[in-house]
Every structure is written in structure tokens, then in C-alpha cells.
Design a protein around this motif. Structure first.
Motif, PDB file in Angstrom:
ATOM      1  N   LEU A  70      -0.192  -2.622  -6.848  1.00 29.20           N
ATOM      2  CA  LEU A  70       1.288  -2.872  -7.029  1.00 29.20           C
ATOM      3  C   LEU A  70       1.887  -1.782  -5.926  1.00 29.20           C
ATOM      4  O   LEU A  70       2.783  -1.883  -5.207  1.00 29.20           O
ATOM      5  N   ALA A  71       1.421  -0.478  -6.180  1.00 29.16           N
ATOM      6  CA  ALA A  71       1.682   0.494  -5.104  1.00 29.16           C
ATOM      7  C   ALA A  71       1.543   0.350  -3.643  1.00 29.16           C
ATOM      8  O   ALA A  71       2.193   0.249  -2.683  1.00 29.16           O
ATOM      9  N   GLY A  72       0.444  -0.635  -3.430  1.00 26.29           N
ATOM     10  CA  GLY A  72      -0.089  -0.951  -2.145  1.00 26.29           C
ATOM     11  C   GLY A  72       0.872  -1.834  -1.660  1.00 26.29           C
ATOM     12  O   GLY A  72       1.410  -1.902  -0.522  1.00 26.29           O
ATOM     13  N   SER A  73       1.354  -2.912  -2.524  1.00 22.55           N
ATOM     14  CA  SER A  73       2.220  -3.959  -2.015  1.00 22.55           C
ATOM     15  C   SER A  73       3.651  -3.411  -1.708  1.00 22.55           C
ATOM     16  O   SER A  73       4.030  -3.532  -0.805  1.00 22.55           O
ATOM     17  N   LEU A  74       4.040  -2.479  -2.454  1.00 18.25           N
ATOM     18  CA  LEU A  74       5.457  -1.829  -2.314  1.00 18.25           C
ATOM     19  C   LEU A  74       5.190  -0.802  -1.085  1.00 18.25           C
ATOM     20  O   LEU A  74       6.358  -0.857  -0.330  1.00 18.25           O
ATOM     21  N   LEU A  75       3.887  -0.020  -0.753  1.00 14.83           N
ATOM     22  CA  LEU A  75       4.101   0.608   0.412  1.00 14.83           C
ATOM     23  C   LEU A  75       4.128  -0.284   1.452  1.00 14.83           C
ATOM     24  O   LEU A  75       4.240   0.267   2.717  1.00 14.83           O
ATOM     25  N   LEU A  76       3.297  -1.437   1.380  1.00 15.89           N
ATOM     26  CA  LEU A  76       3.312  -2.381   2.617  1.00 15.89           C
ATOM     27  C   LEU A  76       4.544  -2.950   2.939  1.00 15.89           C
ATOM     28  O   LEU A  76       4.907  -2.748   4.269  1.00 15.89           O
ATOM     29  N   ILE A  77       5.502  -3.062   2.177  1.00 15.60           N
ATOM     30  CA  ILE A  77       6.894  -3.392   2.384  1.00 15.60           C
ATOM     31  C   ILE A  77       7.652  -2.407   3.133  1.00 15.60           C
ATOM     32  O   ILE A  77       8.467  -2.588   4.207  1.00 15.60           O
ATOM     33  N   ALA A  78       7.279  -1.097   2.752  1.00 12.75           N
ATOM     34  CA  ALA A  78       7.914   0.052   3.301  1.00 12.75           C
ATOM     35  C   ALA A  78       7.307   0.388   4.501  1.00 12.75           C
ATOM     36  O   ALA A  78       7.594   1.483   5.277  1.00 12.75           O
TER      37      ALA A  78
END
Length: 144
Positions: A70-78
Motif C-alpha cells: 500500500l505504501a508503494g502504491s501511495l508513493l508511486l502516486i506521489a
């Protein structure tokens, strides 16, 4: 120039869809830890005993796998370069859980079989694809 590339539309799509997908695992992990009696109420006694008896390393792997993804996905968006590390951590967590599940700590019979194997294969495929996608976006200078 690194990080100066515009955010491609597919980054939003992959980021948002993967965040929604990874929220399922993170929610399941969080609720199992925070409110097991409520969250696991529909489970059989043998399923509940299996989950309640997870070795600490399996708990750590589960948390690392789900929260890391989940952190990876959010960091990807960022557009953060740390998305790659988060997806790598999620793969390590998934590996730990998989080794325990198919090794010394197998689930009860009702949690085994074709559907469980298929779900595990899908989870692995998505996790690997997200790692490779983040690596490619980093190589192209999209992630900063």
C-alpha cells in the motif's frame, strides 16, 4: 534531467488501482491485529486457531507485505523514488508468508486448494508487476 518528466497518465491509473487493490490486504491485516474477534467472527475454529497462532515472523511478513504494498502504491502516486523500496519490502514480506504457508505452517484444509493457490498466484503476479513498473518509472526519471 531526473525527475523533471511529467507524470504520465498511466502512473495515476496504476497508482490508484493498485492502492485500491492493496488497501484490501492492508485492511485485512490491520483489522485482524486491531479487532480480531469482530473481523474474524465468520471464520471457523480451525481457521481462527491458525491465524491466532501465526509465528511472529509470519506476522511481520504479513504486515510488511500488505503495508509495504500500500505504501508503494501511495508513493508511486506521489512520484517518490521510495516506491521501489516499498514494493521490494512487500515482496520480501510476501515471500516470508508464502514460505511459512507452503512450509512449516500450512493453513487448515478448508483454506487450501485451487482457489487459494490461484489467489496466491494473482497476489504474486500483481506484486512483481508493481515492483517492475516502479523500477521502470524510476529508470525513466518519472519518480523523484
Amino acid at each position: 534531467m531526473e525527475g523533471s518528466r511529467k507524470r504520465p497518465a498511466h502512473l495515476w491509473i496504476v497508482g490508484v488501482v493498485s492502492a485500491l487493490w492493496n488497501m484490501i490486504g492492508a485492511y485485512d491485516f490491520t483489522m485482524t491485529q486491531a479487532s480480531p474477534d469482530t473481523h474474524l467472527a465468520a471464520y471457523t475454529a480451525s481457521q481462527r486457531a491458525w491465524i491466532d497462532g501465526f509465528p511472529i515472523l509470519m506476522e511481520v511478513g504479513w504486515g510488511l507485505g500488505t503495508v509495504g504494498a500500500l505504501a508503494g502504491s501511495l508513493l508511486l502516486i506521489a512520484r517518490s523514488r521510495y516506491a521501489l523500496a516499498a514494493f521490494a519490502a512487500s515482496l520480501v514480506g510476501l515471500l516470508i508468508v508464502t514460505l511459512y504457508t507452503y512450509g512449516p505452517y500450512p493453513p487448515p484444509p478448508e483454506m487450501q486448494g485451487g482457489a487459494a493457490v490461484a489467489l496466491n498466484l494473482v497476489i504474486w503476479a500483481v506484486a512483481i508487476a508493481l515492483f517492475l513498473y516502479a523500477r521502470r518509472m524510476q529508470a525513466k526519471g518519472v519518480l523523484r
